[in-house]
Design an enzyme around this catalytic site. Sequence first.
Site, PDB file in Angstrom:
ATOM      1  N   CYS A  81       0.882  -1.329   0.046  1.00  0.00           N
ATOM      2  CA  CYS A  81       0.035   0.086   0.125  1.00  0.00           C
ATOM      3  C   CYS A  81       1.045   1.039   0.076  1.00  0.00           C
ATOM      4  O   CYS A  81       1.752   1.368   0.629  1.00  0.00           O
ATOM      5  CB  CYS A  81      -0.825  -0.060   1.387  1.00  0.00           C
ATOM      6  SG  CYS A  81      -1.836   1.464   1.457  1.00  0.00           S
ATOM      7  N   VAL A  82       0.550   2.128  -0.822  1.00  0.00           N
ATOM      8  CA  VAL A  82       1.653   3.248  -1.212  1.00  0.00           C
ATOM      9  C   VAL A  82       1.517   4.348   0.073  1.00  0.00           C
ATOM     10  O   VAL A  82       2.538   4.841   0.517  1.00  0.00           O
ATOM     11  CB  VAL A  82       0.935   3.979  -2.268  1.00  0.00           C
ATOM     12  CG1 VAL A  82      -0.407   4.681  -2.490  1.00  0.00           C
ATOM     13  CG2 VAL A  82       2.245   5.229  -2.519  1.00  0.00           C
TER      14      VAL A  82
END
Lengths: 96, 121, 129
Positions: free
Chosen positions: C78-79
Amino acid sequence: MSCLHLINRSPVQGALPVCSTLVRGGDGVLFIEDGIYHCLQAELISNLPPDVELYCLREDLLARGVGSRVTETVESINYSRFVELCCEFDKVVSWF
Amino acid sequence: MPQKKILTFLSRSAPYGSDHAQLCLDMALASAVFEQQVNYVFLDDGIYQLLKDQNAESIGAKTLGNALETLELYGIETVLVDAVSLAQRGFSTADLLLPAQPVSRAELSAVLRDSDAVFNL
Amino acid sequence: MKFSVVIHAAPYSAQAAHSALRFSREVLAQGHEIYRLFFFGDGVHNASRLAVVPQDEASLQADWEDLITEQKLDSVVCVTSALRRGILNATEAKRHELDAVSIRDSSEIAGLGQLIDAVTHSDRVVNFG
């Protein structure tokens, strides 16, 4: 749709009090990691409805030196059966 | 997307002490953006997220209560609060910053049963 | 069946990351498919390429990479969680003018849309945290 509930925290930290009020007949509860300590004393899991299947992960029992102390209402299973259970129940709810 | 699914988020953590409350909200908002049907449930210590008069400036954090208002902006209509958790902690719906609908454990159990996937943080 | 596995826990600080790895291996051993691994929150540390463990210990990060590479799995970090925790690929490092790449090549950085996509395409989603 049936649920397999995963409990991975010890009885003092865990979510079993709330989880046990939400499980329904036909659901299952699988105790893993520190969750397995629930399975050493029958009274810790006595709030769960009788028609809920109870399992605990053998690898986690053995690691913690309690393989022979599991209360008889709980079935001790391996990772292979863990995956099978995930298929048999319609969804998996993790209570970490 | 192959089909619309029913996703239920059980937000069970108090705000600020960990990032679980924020992460749970982020997942739900993303689900709404991608047009899934979302149920958002405040349960256990999660109900502390809903208390009025939060101001996290004093601990150098963003106030989560403001962010929760985005649930509605993102079109998440089913926002539920567990009545037992609320009563156990000595609060009522009048103390909450959102019009979350109180539900019983039996109703919550039915919500879980009818969901395609459940996230629990 | 198609599974997606979501890992919320960092390696070593909790057993959950190891449980997720064991579980993922068993899913594949039984002939099921893993549609995606999604690392979220502290789970992004499982994709670190800069971790060093003592020689007599298994590296969970390396074990994940072996599984992902051997089985050609789709692995997403997840960024938002990753950037906050210093897990960067070359693109993000350049964008933020930082001098290190800290993510393993076997995982991509992407948004939560990839988690929702995984949920909609999988028969089962299993969270470990």
